[in-house]
Design an enzyme around this catalytic site. Structure first.
Site, PDB file in Angstrom:
ATOM      1  N   ILE A 394      -0.011   8.128  -2.376  1.00 46.32           N
ATOM      2  CA  ILE A 394      -1.041   7.883  -3.390  1.00 46.32           C
ATOM      3  C   ILE A 394      -0.914   8.897  -4.521  1.00 46.32           C
ATOM      4  CG2 ILE A 394      -3.531   7.946  -3.830  1.00 46.32           C
ATOM      5  CD1 ILE A 394      -3.967   6.679  -1.108  1.00 46.32           C
ATOM      6  N   GLY A 395      -0.624  10.153  -4.165  1.00 44.90           N
ATOM      7  CA  GLY A 395      -0.390  11.160  -5.192  1.00 44.90           C
ATOM      8  C   GLY A 395       0.802  10.820  -6.057  1.00 44.90           C
ATOM      9  N   TRP A 397       2.040   7.941  -6.612  1.00 44.39           N
ATOM     10  CA  TRP A 397       1.747   6.763  -7.431  1.00 44.39           C
ATOM     11  C   TRP A 397       1.150   7.181  -8.775  1.00 44.39           C
ATOM     12  CZ3 TRP A 397      -3.206   4.772  -8.846  1.00 44.39           C
ATOM     13  CH2 TRP A 397      -3.157   3.529  -9.474  1.00 44.39           C
ATOM     14  N   HIS A 398       0.361   8.257  -8.786  1.00 45.37           N
ATOM     15  CA  HIS A 398      -0.207   8.745 -10.043  1.00 45.37           C
ATOM     16  C   HIS A 398       0.858   9.416 -10.917  1.00 45.37           C
ATOM     17  CE1 HIS A 398      -3.971   8.331  -7.690  1.00 45.37           C
ATOM     18  NE2 HIS A 398      -4.505   8.096  -8.874  1.00 45.37           N
ATOM     19  N   GLY A 399       1.876   9.978 -10.299  1.00 46.75           N
ATOM     20  CA  GLY A 399       2.933  10.638 -11.050  1.00 46.75           C
ATOM     21  C   GLY A 399       3.855  11.387 -10.109  1.00 46.75           C
TER      22      GLY A 399
END
Length: 479
Positions: A394-395, A397-399
């Site tokens: 998930i982290g 996915w943000h960058g």
């Protein structure tokens, strides 16, 4: 989405509903109207790019990905038909209409800059049509094609999110259009809504692979993938739920206005009044460099915690309100997450559609795999591996940066510790049921602890480097 863009979309929605109220028989054209507006929105919402004409080519690629997603997930015998070819014609017409705006102004009308020459646009459409025709003829919704589609989307995600890869892609594109490759930067590739579109496409590819995806036509699929209220920041809807709303008759205008009005008003207040006001004092690269005292550091951190919630949940309110005017009830994304007494409940109520997506397509399959391993892993190890890997993804996915990895590790370890503590404290929790005041006190303490743990985690999220984050932690702790 800017305030001006939002107000224009709101005017379009209200104008559409008023037209339908005068001519109810035209409701059958709702899907075609949404297809046209969503395709135009892909071009209009795309931000300006330093690479020549990329603000036109990336939206065109978005339309191509949506069409290809439908081809890959649809049986060959269902790909023909007048309606599907009409949808292709509408999409091609939108592209040509946007391209023709180059003759209206020296600046962009729909796109931020002037569109490329018509010959190049025609060549791009021919290439997309040729590839689509080959796939319509030779591909089938079999496991290997679906897996290849998901792998291609993940590789594309990495190409625009991993800084070194994105910089290389930028250099190649700059060379292609005759610009200086020496000025290439990872920030050159700002592809509007790609992360959310990729999640929707992967969902349909995977559900087709497991036999759970309903059969839809091209118009319905593209409207689902590119639905403009949710294009830039979600929520991440599911196709089977979305098309139920798309296919059912609209409510009366008064009913939809009563439902949409409060959400739109709340979204405007959250995003454009409260969040924008807090942004001036919230933690960020510029403010972090000036922090010297512990008190101001905590004030900046609290401001960022509230700002990111109000901004994101405000956008969700706006998306839900706009969607409702078109008869689409988008899923909720936030449910008072900062008032939850533990980290698990926080993540069950923060960006809910994202966590549900990862739970369905990564966490649950990985958990089943680890539990069926021979020899089986101990339950605590299964929990640690699945929670940690899910939050790190998930982290990422943000960058794809170390700070987002550390943010994921922060939450993954936090959920693991909270899970183990909750298991150990079950007897104590059972005894508190007979003492309502003590239970309420424990709940309140859990809310405060969870809020501060999440807020401290935002330090990793808000700052570009680990060194910046560690400096802010030192100031927060008075070191």
């Amino acid at each position: 989405m800017s305030l001006t863009q939002l107000l224009i979309f709101l005017g379009i929605a209200l104008g559409f509903r008023l037209a339908l109220s005068l001519r109810p028989a035209a409701e059958g054209g709702r899907g075609w109207f949404l297809l046209t507006v969503s395709a135009l929105a892909v071009f209009w919402l795309q931000p300006a790019m330093p690479i020549r004409n990329l603000d036109f080519w990336l939206p065109l690629a978005t339309l191509g990905l949506a069409v290809w997603g439908w081809i890959f997930t649809t049986p060959r015998e269902a790909r023909g038909g007048r309606e599907n070819y009409t949808a292709l014609g509408v999409l091609a017409g939108v592209v040509l209409a946007v391209a023709l705006t180059r003759f209206v102004s020296l600046e962009g009308v729909i796109t931020p800059s002037r569109p490329p020459q018509l010959g190049l646009v025609a060549a791009g459409l021919v290439i997309l049509a040729g590839v689509s025709a080959l796939w319509m003829r030779f591909s089938s919704p079999q496991s290997r094609w679906l897996s290849a589609g998901m792998a291609a989307l993940l590789l594309l995600f990495l190409a625009i999110k991993v800084p070194v890869l994105a910089e290389g892609v930028s250099a190649g594109l700059r060379t292609l259009v005759g610009q200086s490759a020496a000025r290439a930067a990872a920030s050159d590739l700002r592809w509007l809504g790609f992360s959310y579109i990729a999640f929707r496409l992967i969902h349909t590819l995977r559900d087709r692979q497991t036999g759970r995806l309903p059969l839809v036509n091209l118009r319905e699929y593209v409207v689902y993938a590119l639905f403009f209220p949710a294009l830039t920041a979600g929520p991440i809807d599911r196709l089977e739920r979305f098309i139920k709303d798309l296919r059912k008759p609209l409510e009366t205008l008064s009913v939809d206005l009563m439902a949409a009005g409060p959400r739109l008003a709340m979204g405007l207040l959250k995003k454009f009044v409260l969040a924008d006001s807090l942004a001036m004092a919230a933690l960020g690269p510029q403010n972090a460099a000036q922090l010297q005292s512990t008190g101001w550091a905590w004030a900046a951190l609290y401001a960022y915690s509230l700002q990111i919630f109000l901004d994101f949940s405000g956008y969700t309110d706006l998306a839900i309100g706009l969607g409702r005017l078109f008869g689409i009830q988008l899923p909720e994304n936030f449910n008072a997450p900062y008032l939850k007494p533990n980290l698990t409940q926080f993540w069950n109520n923060w960006h809910m559609t994202l966590t549900q997506w990862f739970r369905a397509y990564f966490f649950n399959p990985l958990t089943r795999s680890l539990r069926s391993a021979k020899p089986p892993l101990a339950i605590p190890w299964v929990i640690l591996i699945t929670q940690l890997s899910t939050m790190v993804l998930i982290g990422l996915w943000h960058g794809v940066t170390w700070n987002f990895v550390l943010w994921g590790v922060w939450h993954g370890l936090g959920i693991f510790v909270q899970n183990r503590y909750s298991d150990w404290a079950k007897p104590l929790a059972a005894r508190l049921e007979d003492h309502p005041r003590l239970k309420a006190l424990a709940q309140g303490g859990g809310v405060i602890l969870t809020f501060h743990f999440v807020s401290l985690g935002w330090v990793w999220f808000a700052l570009p480097t680990a060194a910046d984050a560690l400096r802010v932690f030192r100031v927060l702790l008075g070191l």
